[in-house]
Design an enzyme around this catalytic site. Structure first.
Site, PDB file in Angstrom:
ATOM      1  N   ASP A   1       9.501   3.194   1.313  1.00  0.00           N
ATOM      2  CA  ASP A   1       8.361   3.925   1.870  1.00  0.00           C
ATOM      3  C   ASP A   1       8.298   3.627   3.368  1.00  0.00           C
ATOM      4  O   ASP A   1       7.868   2.556   3.780  1.00  0.00           O
ATOM      5  CB  ASP A   1       7.089   3.463   1.152  1.00  0.00           C
ATOM      6  CG  ASP A   1       5.819   4.095   1.705  1.00  0.00           C
ATOM      7  OD1 ASP A   1       5.908   4.874   2.677  1.00  0.00           O
ATOM      8  OD2 ASP A   1       4.733   3.794   1.161  1.00  0.00           O
TER       9      ASP A   1
ATOM     10  N   GLN B   1       5.053   4.284   7.867  1.00  0.00           N
ATOM     11  CA  GLN B   1       4.680   3.753   9.180  1.00  0.00           C
ATOM     12  C   GLN B   1       5.874   3.300  10.000  1.00  0.00           C
ATOM     13  O   GLN B   1       5.811   3.279  11.227  1.00  0.00           O
ATOM     14  CB  GLN B   1       3.693   2.591   9.001  1.00  0.00           C
ATOM     15  CG  GLN B   1       2.390   3.027   8.360  1.00  0.00           C
ATOM     16  CD  GLN B   1       1.334   1.938   8.377  1.00  0.00           C
ATOM     17  OE1 GLN B   1       1.275   1.112   9.270  1.00  0.00           O
ATOM     18  NE2 GLN B   1       0.477   1.945   7.373  1.00  0.00           N
TER      19      GLN B   1
ATOM     20  N   ARG C   1      -3.128  -5.061  13.231  1.00  0.00           N
ATOM     21  CA  ARG C   1      -1.963  -4.174  13.163  1.00  0.00           C
ATOM     22  C   ARG C   1      -1.939  -3.369  14.462  1.00  0.00           C
ATOM     23  O   ARG C   1      -2.793  -2.512  14.675  1.00  0.00           O
ATOM     24  CB  ARG C   1      -2.065  -3.249  11.952  1.00  0.00           C
ATOM     25  CG  ARG C   1      -2.134  -3.986  10.627  1.00  0.00           C
ATOM     26  CD  ARG C   1      -2.042  -3.024   9.467  1.00  0.00           C
ATOM     27  NE  ARG C   1      -3.171  -2.106   9.415  1.00  0.00           N
ATOM     28  CZ  ARG C   1      -3.176  -0.972   8.711  1.00  0.00           C
ATOM     29  NH1 ARG C   1      -2.094  -0.603   8.042  1.00  0.00           N
ATOM     30  NH2 ARG C   1      -4.243  -0.198   8.685  1.00  0.00           N
TER      31      ARG C   1
ATOM     32  N   GLU D   1       7.928  -1.183   1.255  1.00  0.00           N
ATOM     33  CA  GLU D   1       7.877  -0.894   2.684  1.00  0.00           C
ATOM     34  C   GLU D   1       8.772  -1.906   3.404  1.00  0.00           C
ATOM     35  O   GLU D   1       8.694  -3.097   3.110  1.00  0.00           O
ATOM     36  CB  GLU D   1       6.455  -1.045   3.212  1.00  0.00           C
ATOM     37  CG  GLU D   1       5.406  -0.200   2.531  1.00  0.00           C
ATOM     38  CD  GLU D   1       4.013  -0.758   2.770  1.00  0.00           C
ATOM     39  OE1 GLU D   1       3.407  -0.413   3.804  1.00  0.00           O
ATOM     40  OE2 GLU D   1       3.537  -1.556   1.936  1.00  0.00           O
TER      41      GLU D   1
ATOM     42  N   LYS E   1       3.093   9.882   7.589  1.00  0.00           N
ATOM     43  CA  LYS E   1       2.422   9.582   8.843  1.00  0.00           C
ATOM     44  C   LYS E   1       3.174   9.968  10.119  1.00  0.00           C
ATOM     45  O   LYS E   1       2.803  10.891  10.824  1.00  0.00           O
ATOM     46  CB  LYS E   1       2.097   8.096   8.887  1.00  0.00           C
ATOM     47  CG  LYS E   1       1.079   7.634   7.853  1.00  0.00           C
ATOM     48  CD  LYS E   1       0.823   6.153   7.989  1.00  0.00           C
ATOM     49  CE  LYS E   1      -0.153   5.628   6.960  1.00  0.00           C
ATOM     50  NZ  LYS E   1      -1.537   6.069   7.170  1.00  0.00           N
TER      51      LYS E   1
ATOM     52  N   TRP F   1       0.876  -1.187   0.000  1.00  0.00           N
ATOM     53  CA  TRP F   1       0.000   0.000   0.000  1.00  0.00           C
ATOM     54  C   TRP F   1       0.905   1.227   0.000  1.00  0.00           C
ATOM     55  O   TRP F   1       1.656   1.457   0.942  1.00  0.00           O
ATOM     56  CB  TRP F   1      -0.908   0.035   1.223  1.00  0.00           C
ATOM     57  CG  TRP F   1      -1.888   1.186   1.185  1.00  0.00           C
ATOM     58  CD1 TRP F   1      -1.596   2.528   1.229  1.00  0.00           C
ATOM     59  CD2 TRP F   1      -3.311   1.101   1.073  1.00  0.00           C
ATOM     60  NE1 TRP F   1      -2.735   3.279   1.150  1.00  0.00           N
ATOM     61  CE2 TRP F   1      -3.813   2.419   1.056  1.00  0.00           C
ATOM     62  CE3 TRP F   1      -4.206   0.041   0.998  1.00  0.00           C
ATOM     63  CZ2 TRP F   1      -5.169   2.706   0.971  1.00  0.00           C
ATOM     64  CZ3 TRP F   1      -5.564   0.337   0.910  1.00  0.00           C
ATOM     65  CH2 TRP F   1      -6.040   1.648   0.895  1.00  0.00           C
TER      66      TRP F   1
END
Length: 433
Positions: free
Chosen positions: A243, A246, A406, A210, A272, A138
Protein backbone atom coordinates in the site's frame (compact mmCIF):
# COMPACT_ATOMS: atom_id res chain seq x y z
CA UNK A 1 -13.77 40.28 15.25
CA UNK A 2 -12.27 37.42 13.29
CA UNK A 3 -14.13 36.30 10.18
CA UNK A 4 -13.49 32.76 11.40
CA UNK A 5 -16.00 33.44 14.20
CA UNK A 6 -19.00 33.13 11.90
CA UNK A 7 -21.76 32.01 14.25
CA UNK A 8 -24.04 30.79 11.46
CA UNK A 9 -21.27 28.73 9.87
CA UNK A 10 -20.36 26.99 13.10
CA UNK A 11 -23.98 26.46 14.11
CA UNK A 12 -24.68 24.78 10.78
CA UNK A 13 -21.51 22.72 11.11
CA UNK A 14 -22.55 21.51 14.57
CA UNK A 15 -26.09 20.74 13.50
CA UNK A 16 -25.52 19.14 10.10
CA UNK A 17 -22.08 17.51 9.89
CA UNK A 18 -21.37 13.95 10.95
CA UNK A 19 -18.21 13.92 13.04
CA UNK A 20 -15.86 11.32 11.60
CA UNK A 21 -12.86 11.42 13.93
CA UNK A 22 -10.84 14.02 15.79
CA UNK A 23 -11.96 17.62 16.08
CA UNK A 24 -12.25 20.42 13.55
CA UNK A 25 -9.79 23.30 13.59
CA UNK A 26 -11.57 26.48 14.79
CA UNK A 27 -11.17 28.32 11.50
CA UNK A 28 -12.80 28.52 8.08
CA UNK A 29 -10.46 27.69 5.22
CA UNK A 30 -11.36 29.82 2.20
CA UNK A 31 -8.63 29.00 -0.31
CA UNK A 32 -5.31 27.24 -0.81
CA UNK A 33 -2.31 27.78 -3.04
CA UNK A 34 1.03 26.00 -3.21
CA UNK A 35 2.27 25.13 0.27
CA UNK A 36 -0.26 27.34 2.07
CA UNK A 37 -3.92 27.36 3.03
CA UNK A 38 -5.68 30.61 3.94
CA UNK A 39 -8.37 31.14 6.55
CA UNK A 40 -11.29 33.57 6.47
CA UNK A 41 -9.08 36.38 7.80
CA UNK A 42 -6.60 35.81 4.99
CA UNK A 43 -4.02 34.35 7.37
CA UNK A 44 -1.52 32.11 5.58
CA UNK A 45 -0.98 28.71 7.19
CA UNK A 46 1.98 26.63 6.02
CA UNK A 47 0.69 23.15 5.22
CA UNK A 48 3.33 20.64 6.32
CA UNK A 49 1.10 17.62 5.63
CA UNK A 50 0.09 18.27 1.99
CA UNK A 51 -3.55 18.28 3.01
CA UNK A 52 -4.36 14.68 3.89
CA UNK A 53 -0.77 13.61 3.01
CA UNK A 54 -1.81 13.85 -0.63
CA UNK A 55 -1.13 17.17 -2.40
CA UNK A 56 2.36 16.35 -3.67
CA UNK A 57 2.22 19.26 -6.15
CA UNK A 58 0.92 21.68 -3.56
CA UNK A 59 -2.58 23.10 -3.57
CA UNK A 60 -4.27 24.25 -6.79
CA UNK A 61 -1.28 23.59 -9.04
CA UNK A 62 -2.02 25.52 -12.25
CA UNK A 63 -1.56 22.50 -14.52
CA UNK A 64 -3.92 20.40 -12.41
CA UNK A 65 -6.45 23.24 -12.39
CA UNK A 66 -6.14 23.40 -16.17
CA UNK A 67 -6.67 19.69 -16.80
CA UNK A 68 -9.65 19.60 -14.42
CA UNK A 69 -11.25 22.47 -16.31
CA UNK A 70 -10.53 20.85 -19.67
CA UNK A 71 -12.05 17.47 -18.80
CA UNK A 72 -14.93 18.91 -16.77
CA UNK A 73 -15.85 20.65 -20.01
CA UNK A 74 -15.53 17.69 -22.37
CA UNK A 75 -15.29 14.27 -20.68
CA UNK A 76 -15.91 13.86 -16.96
CA UNK A 77 -17.70 10.58 -16.22
CA UNK A 78 -18.75 7.52 -18.19
CA UNK A 79 -20.66 4.27 -17.89
CA UNK A 80 -18.15 1.88 -16.36
CA UNK A 81 -18.19 -0.36 -19.43
CA UNK A 82 -16.85 2.44 -21.64
CA UNK A 83 -13.18 3.35 -22.07
CA UNK A 84 -11.49 6.65 -22.75
CA UNK A 85 -7.95 7.67 -23.71
CA UNK A 86 -6.98 9.06 -20.27
CA UNK A 87 -7.81 5.73 -18.63
CA UNK A 88 -5.84 3.59 -21.07
CA UNK A 89 -2.99 6.11 -21.14
CA UNK A 90 -2.73 6.21 -17.34
CA UNK A 91 -2.81 2.42 -17.07
CA UNK A 92 -0.03 2.27 -19.67
CA UNK A 93 2.01 4.91 -17.85
CA UNK A 94 1.67 3.07 -14.55
CA UNK A 95 2.82 -0.15 -16.18
CA UNK A 96 5.87 1.69 -17.52
CA UNK A 97 6.95 3.36 -14.26
CA UNK A 98 6.14 0.72 -11.65
CA UNK A 99 8.58 -2.15 -10.98
CA UNK A 100 8.92 -4.62 -13.88
CA UNK A 101 6.19 -7.23 -13.95
CA UNK A 102 3.39 -4.94 -12.85
CA UNK A 103 1.56 -4.58 -16.14
CA UNK A 104 -2.16 -4.10 -15.54
CA UNK A 105 -4.00 -1.39 -13.63
CA UNK A 106 -7.47 -0.81 -12.24
CA UNK A 107 -8.36 2.86 -11.69
CA UNK A 108 -10.51 3.73 -8.68
CA UNK A 109 -11.16 6.64 -6.30
CA UNK A 110 -9.78 6.16 -2.77
CA UNK A 111 -7.08 4.32 -0.87
CA UNK A 112 -9.56 2.17 1.02
CA UNK A 113 -11.21 1.25 -2.27
CA UNK A 114 -7.91 0.25 -3.88
CA UNK A 115 -6.96 -1.90 -0.89
CA UNK A 116 -10.42 -3.44 -0.96
CA UNK A 117 -9.92 -4.30 -4.63
CA UNK A 118 -6.46 -5.73 -3.98
CA UNK A 119 -7.56 -7.91 -1.07
CA UNK A 120 -10.56 -9.15 -3.04
CA UNK A 121 -8.29 -10.07 -5.95
CA UNK A 122 -5.80 -11.83 -3.66
CA UNK A 123 -8.54 -13.91 -2.06
CA UNK A 124 -10.00 -14.88 -5.41
CA UNK A 125 -6.70 -15.79 -7.08
CA UNK A 126 -5.32 -17.79 -4.16
CA UNK A 127 -8.62 -19.37 -3.22
CA UNK A 128 -7.88 -18.47 0.39
CA UNK A 129 -9.17 -15.82 2.78
CA UNK A 130 -6.71 -15.02 5.59
CA UNK A 131 -5.08 -11.57 5.46
CA UNK A 132 -2.07 -10.55 7.57
CA UNK A 133 -1.01 -6.96 8.25
CA UNK A 134 1.01 -4.90 10.68
CA UNK A 135 -0.36 -4.08 14.12
CA UNK A 136 0.33 -0.36 13.50
CA UNK A 137 -1.26 -0.26 10.04
CA UNK A 138 -3.87 1.93 8.37
CA UNK A 139 -5.34 0.72 5.09
CA UNK A 140 -8.80 2.29 5.07
CA UNK A 141 -12.22 2.38 6.67
CA UNK A 142 -14.18 0.00 4.44
CA UNK A 143 -14.78 -3.73 4.99
CA UNK A 144 -11.64 -5.69 4.21
CA UNK A 145 -9.41 -2.60 4.39
CA UNK A 146 -10.73 -1.79 7.87
CA UNK A 147 -10.20 -5.40 8.93
CA UNK A 148 -6.54 -5.01 7.95
CA UNK A 149 -6.25 -1.69 9.83
CA UNK A 150 -4.95 -2.07 13.38
CA UNK A 151 -3.85 1.44 14.39
CA UNK A 152 -7.38 2.70 15.05
CA UNK A 153 -11.10 2.11 14.60
CA UNK A 154 -11.45 -1.54 15.59
CA UNK A 155 -13.78 -1.16 18.56
CA UNK A 156 -17.55 -0.93 18.73
CA UNK A 157 -18.39 -2.11 15.20
CA UNK A 158 -18.56 -5.86 15.61
CA UNK A 159 -16.15 -8.52 14.39
CA UNK A 160 -13.53 -7.94 11.72
CA UNK A 161 -13.39 -10.22 8.71
CA UNK A 162 -12.70 -13.85 9.54
CA UNK A 163 -9.01 -14.61 9.06
CA UNK A 164 -7.61 -11.20 10.00
CA UNK A 165 -4.17 -11.43 11.63
CA UNK A 166 -1.54 -8.89 12.69
CA UNK A 167 2.17 -8.95 13.44
CA UNK A 168 4.26 -6.14 14.98
CA UNK A 169 5.97 -3.80 12.54
CA UNK A 170 9.75 -3.60 12.92
CA UNK A 171 10.45 -0.49 14.99
CA UNK A 172 14.13 0.38 15.19
CA UNK A 173 13.59 3.18 17.72
CA UNK A 174 11.75 0.87 20.12
CA UNK A 175 13.16 -2.60 19.36
CA UNK A 176 11.64 -5.75 20.85
CA UNK A 177 14.04 -8.46 19.66
CA UNK A 178 17.72 -7.92 20.44
CA UNK A 179 20.69 -10.15 19.76
CA UNK A 180 24.18 -9.22 20.93
CA UNK A 181 22.94 -5.74 21.75
CA UNK A 182 21.49 -5.11 18.29
CA UNK A 183 17.90 -5.13 17.04
CA UNK A 184 17.27 -8.39 15.17
CA UNK A 185 14.17 -7.53 13.20
CA UNK A 186 14.51 -10.59 10.99
CA UNK A 187 14.33 -12.84 14.06
CA UNK A 188 11.25 -10.87 15.08
CA UNK A 189 9.74 -11.54 11.66
CA UNK A 190 10.52 -15.26 11.98
CA UNK A 191 8.83 -15.38 15.39
CA UNK A 192 5.82 -13.42 14.16
CA UNK A 193 5.24 -15.77 11.24
CA UNK A 194 5.65 -18.76 13.52
CA UNK A 195 2.70 -17.39 15.49
CA UNK A 196 0.74 -16.74 12.29
CA UNK A 197 1.36 -20.30 11.13
CA UNK A 198 0.06 -21.63 14.45
CA UNK A 199 -3.15 -19.60 14.15
CA UNK A 200 -3.80 -20.04 10.44
CA UNK A 201 -6.27 -22.61 9.17
CA UNK A 202 -4.08 -23.06 6.10
CA UNK A 203 -5.79 -20.28 4.16
CA UNK A 204 -3.20 -17.48 4.10
CA UNK A 205 -4.07 -15.34 1.07
CA UNK A 206 -2.00 -12.16 1.39
CA UNK A 207 0.07 -9.84 3.50
CA UNK A 208 -0.71 -6.12 3.14
CA UNK A 209 1.94 -3.60 4.18
CA UNK A 210 2.96 0.02 3.92
CA UNK A 211 6.69 0.49 3.20
CA UNK A 212 6.58 3.29 5.78
CA UNK A 213 3.72 3.01 8.26
CA UNK A 214 2.47 6.58 8.42
CA UNK A 215 -0.47 6.48 10.82
CA UNK A 216 1.57 4.00 12.84
CA UNK A 217 4.10 6.72 13.62
CA UNK A 218 6.38 6.87 10.53
CA UNK A 219 7.79 3.39 11.05
CA UNK A 220 10.13 2.59 8.17
CA UNK A 221 10.73 -1.03 7.18
CA UNK A 222 14.50 -1.48 7.65
CA UNK A 223 16.87 -2.69 4.94
CA UNK A 224 16.27 -6.32 4.07
CA UNK A 225 12.94 -6.59 5.85
CA UNK A 226 10.69 -6.23 2.82
CA UNK A 227 12.67 -8.85 0.88
CA UNK A 228 12.40 -11.24 3.83
CA UNK A 229 8.68 -10.53 4.05
CA UNK A 230 8.29 -11.34 0.36
CA UNK A 231 10.06 -14.67 0.92
CA UNK A 232 7.70 -15.46 3.81
CA UNK A 233 4.76 -14.84 1.50
CA UNK A 234 6.17 -16.92 -1.35
CA UNK A 235 6.86 -19.85 0.99
CA UNK A 236 3.18 -19.90 1.98
CA UNK A 237 1.60 -19.21 -1.38
CA UNK A 238 0.55 -15.74 -0.21
CA UNK A 239 0.50 -12.57 -2.28
CA UNK A 240 2.31 -9.45 -1.09
CA UNK A 241 0.22 -6.29 -1.36
CA UNK A 242 2.11 -3.03 -0.88
CA UNK A 243 0.00 0.00 0.00
CA UNK A 244 1.88 3.06 -1.29
CA UNK A 245 -0.90 5.57 -0.69
CA UNK A 246 1.52 7.98 0.99
CA UNK A 247 4.93 6.74 -0.14
CA UNK A 248 4.19 6.53 -3.87
CA UNK A 249 4.82 9.07 -6.63
CA UNK A 250 8.20 10.30 -5.44
CA UNK A 251 7.60 11.28 -1.85
CA UNK A 252 10.35 9.07 -0.38
CA UNK A 253 12.99 9.92 -2.99
CA UNK A 254 12.19 7.06 -5.36
CA UNK A 255 9.09 6.93 -7.54
CA UNK A 256 7.83 4.10 -5.34
CA UNK A 257 9.24 3.26 -1.92
CA UNK A 258 9.53 -0.45 -2.72
CA UNK A 259 12.12 0.37 -5.39
CA UNK A 260 14.70 1.13 -2.71
CA UNK A 261 14.36 -2.45 -1.51
CA UNK A 262 14.33 -4.02 -4.96
CA UNK A 263 11.08 -5.80 -4.12
CA UNK A 264 8.21 -6.11 -6.55
CA UNK A 265 4.87 -6.75 -4.85
CA UNK A 266 2.25 -8.99 -6.36
CA UNK A 267 -0.20 -6.09 -6.13
CA UNK A 268 0.70 -2.42 -5.67
CA UNK A 269 -1.97 -0.02 -4.45
CA UNK A 270 -1.79 3.73 -5.01
CA UNK A 271 -4.05 6.59 -3.98
CA UNK A 272 -3.51 9.94 -2.19
CA UNK A 273 -0.37 11.06 -4.06
CA UNK A 274 -1.47 9.67 -7.45
CA UNK A 275 -4.20 12.30 -7.72
CA UNK A 276 -2.18 14.93 -5.84
CA UNK A 277 -5.16 15.49 -3.57
CA UNK A 278 -7.92 14.61 -6.03
CA UNK A 279 -9.83 11.32 -5.60
CA UNK A 280 -7.82 8.89 -7.71
CA UNK A 281 -6.52 5.46 -6.76
CA UNK A 282 -5.23 2.38 -8.54
CA UNK A 283 -4.12 -1.17 -8.14
CA UNK A 284 -1.33 -2.42 -10.40
CA UNK A 285 -0.59 -6.12 -10.74
CA UNK A 286 0.97 -8.69 -13.03
CA UNK A 287 -0.59 -9.98 -16.22
CA UNK A 288 -0.63 -13.50 -14.76
CA UNK A 289 -2.55 -12.48 -11.65
CA UNK A 290 -4.99 -10.36 -13.65
CA UNK A 291 -5.57 -13.18 -16.14
CA UNK A 292 -6.29 -15.65 -13.35
CA UNK A 293 -8.58 -13.18 -11.58
CA UNK A 294 -10.50 -12.60 -14.81
CA UNK A 295 -10.85 -16.34 -15.42
CA UNK A 296 -12.33 -16.70 -11.95
CA UNK A 297 -14.82 -13.87 -12.51
CA UNK A 298 -13.16 -10.98 -10.67
CA UNK A 299 -15.79 -8.33 -10.02
CA UNK A 300 -15.09 -4.79 -8.82
CA UNK A 301 -17.69 -2.73 -10.57
CA UNK A 302 -18.02 0.73 -8.98
CA UNK A 303 -19.63 4.02 -9.94
CA UNK A 304 -16.35 5.77 -10.66
CA UNK A 305 -14.13 2.94 -11.90
CA UNK A 306 -12.23 4.10 -15.01
CA UNK A 307 -13.58 7.65 -14.86
CA UNK A 308 -11.79 9.85 -17.42
CA UNK A 309 -11.44 13.12 -15.48
CA UNK A 310 -9.45 11.79 -12.51
CA UNK A 311 -7.40 9.63 -14.90
CA UNK A 312 -6.45 12.77 -16.84
CA UNK A 313 -5.45 14.38 -13.54
CA UNK A 314 -3.26 11.39 -12.68
CA UNK A 315 -1.51 11.59 -16.03
CA UNK A 316 -0.77 15.27 -15.52
CA UNK A 317 0.51 14.61 -11.98
CA UNK A 318 2.98 12.07 -13.33
CA UNK A 319 3.94 14.44 -16.16
CA UNK A 320 4.81 17.20 -13.70
CA UNK A 321 6.60 14.91 -11.25
CA UNK A 322 8.81 13.47 -13.98
CA UNK A 323 9.35 16.67 -15.99
CA UNK A 324 10.25 18.79 -12.96
CA UNK A 325 12.50 16.19 -11.36
CA UNK A 326 10.40 16.07 -8.21
CA UNK A 327 11.57 12.59 -7.21
CA UNK A 328 15.17 13.79 -6.92
CA UNK A 329 13.91 17.00 -5.35
CA UNK A 330 12.25 14.98 -2.58
CA UNK A 331 15.71 13.74 -1.60
CA UNK A 332 17.29 17.20 -1.70
CA UNK A 333 14.53 18.96 0.20
CA UNK A 334 14.13 15.98 2.51
CA UNK A 335 17.81 16.24 3.45
CA UNK A 336 17.34 19.93 4.23
CA UNK A 337 14.29 19.17 6.34
CA UNK A 338 16.02 16.31 8.15
CA UNK A 339 19.07 18.45 8.97
CA UNK A 340 16.80 21.12 10.38
CA UNK A 341 14.91 18.61 12.50
CA UNK A 342 18.18 17.18 13.83
CA UNK A 343 19.22 20.73 14.75
CA UNK A 344 15.96 21.06 16.69
CA UNK A 345 16.72 17.71 18.33
CA UNK A 346 19.99 19.18 19.64
CA UNK A 347 18.05 22.11 21.12
CA UNK A 348 15.13 20.22 22.63
CA UNK A 349 15.43 17.04 24.72
CA UNK A 350 11.77 16.27 24.09
CA UNK A 351 12.62 15.19 20.54
CA UNK A 352 13.48 11.53 20.92
CA UNK A 353 13.82 10.49 17.30
CA UNK A 354 13.84 11.83 13.74
CA UNK A 355 13.05 9.19 11.14
CA UNK A 356 11.62 8.55 7.70
CA UNK A 357 12.76 9.06 4.13
CA UNK A 358 12.64 11.84 1.56
CA UNK A 359 9.78 14.20 2.31
CA UNK A 360 7.98 11.80 4.63
CA UNK A 361 9.60 12.31 8.02
CA UNK A 362 8.57 11.66 11.60
CA UNK A 363 9.52 13.37 14.86
CA UNK A 364 8.74 11.47 18.06
CA UNK A 365 8.13 13.53 21.19
CA UNK A 366 9.22 11.93 24.47
CA UNK A 367 9.36 12.83 28.15
CA UNK A 368 12.83 11.38 28.63
CA UNK A 369 15.19 10.85 25.70
CA UNK A 370 17.24 8.25 27.58
CA UNK A 371 14.33 6.05 28.64
CA UNK A 372 12.15 6.99 25.64
CA UNK A 373 9.21 7.44 27.99
CA UNK A 374 6.27 8.86 26.01
CA UNK A 375 5.35 12.48 26.69
CA UNK A 376 1.58 12.22 26.83
CA UNK A 377 -0.07 15.49 25.89
CA UNK A 378 3.06 17.42 24.95
CA UNK A 379 2.81 16.59 21.26
CA UNK A 380 -0.79 17.81 21.13
CA UNK A 381 0.23 21.00 22.90
CA UNK A 382 3.03 21.60 20.38
CA UNK A 383 0.55 20.98 17.57
CA UNK A 384 -1.78 23.68 18.92
CA UNK A 385 1.10 26.14 19.24
CA UNK A 386 2.15 25.35 15.66
CA UNK A 387 -1.30 26.25 14.39
CA UNK A 388 -1.32 29.44 16.46
CA UNK A 389 1.93 30.40 14.73
CA UNK A 390 0.65 29.50 11.25
CA UNK A 391 2.00 25.97 10.78
CA UNK A 392 -0.32 23.04 10.13
CA UNK A 393 1.12 19.83 11.62
CA UNK A 394 -0.32 16.38 12.21
CA UNK A 395 0.49 14.17 15.18
CA UNK A 396 -0.38 10.53 15.86
CA UNK A 397 0.12 8.62 19.08
CA UNK A 398 -0.27 4.87 19.42
CA UNK A 399 0.07 2.96 22.70
CA UNK A 400 3.67 2.52 23.76
CA UNK A 401 5.11 5.45 21.85
CA UNK A 402 5.27 9.21 22.12
CA UNK A 403 3.35 11.55 19.88
CA UNK A 404 4.84 11.45 16.38
CA UNK A 405 4.65 14.37 13.99
CA UNK A 406 4.07 13.21 10.42
CA UNK A 407 5.81 15.80 8.27
CA UNK A 408 5.04 15.61 4.57
CA UNK A 409 5.18 18.95 2.73
CA UNK A 410 4.55 19.05 -1.02
CA UNK A 411 7.35 17.92 -3.33
CA UNK A 412 7.24 21.47 -4.70
CA UNK A 413 8.07 23.01 -1.30
CA UNK A 414 10.76 25.72 -1.45
CA UNK A 415 13.86 26.04 0.70
CA UNK A 416 12.38 29.15 2.30
CA UNK A 417 9.20 27.25 3.16
CA UNK A 418 11.19 24.39 4.70
CA UNK A 419 13.16 26.89 6.77
CA UNK A 420 9.98 28.72 7.80
CA UNK A 421 8.37 25.49 8.93
CA UNK A 422 11.42 24.55 10.98
CA UNK A 423 11.50 27.99 12.58
CA UNK A 424 7.81 27.86 13.49
CA UNK A 425 8.15 24.34 14.88
CA UNK A 426 11.05 25.46 17.06
CA UNK A 427 9.02 28.39 18.36
CA UNK A 428 6.05 26.12 19.05
CA UNK A 429 8.17 23.70 21.07
CA UNK A 430 9.57 26.59 23.12
CA UNK A 431 6.05 27.82 23.86
CA UNK A 432 4.80 24.36 24.78
CA UNK A 433 7.57 23.40 27.18
Amino acid sequence: MSLNDDATFWRNARQHLVRYGGTFEPMIIERAKGSFVYDADGRAILDFTSGQMSAVLGHCHPEIVSVIGEYAGKLDHLFSGMLSRPVVDLATRLANITPPGLDRALLLSTGAESNEAAIRMAKLVTGKYEIVGFAQSWHGMTGAAASATYSAGRKGVGPAAVGSFAIPAPFTYRPRFERNGAYDYLAELDYAFDLIDRQSSGNLAAFIAEPILSSGGIIELPDGYMAALKRKCEARGMLLILDEAQTGVGRTGTMFACQRDGVTPDILTLSKTLGAGLPLAAIVTSAAIEERAHELGYLFYTTHVSDPLPAAVGLRVLDVVQRDGLVARANVMGDRLRRGLLDLMERFDCIGDVRGRGLLLGVEIVKDRRTKEPADGLGAKITRECMNLGLSMNIVQLPGMGGVFRIAPPLTVSEDEIDLGLSLLGQAIERAL
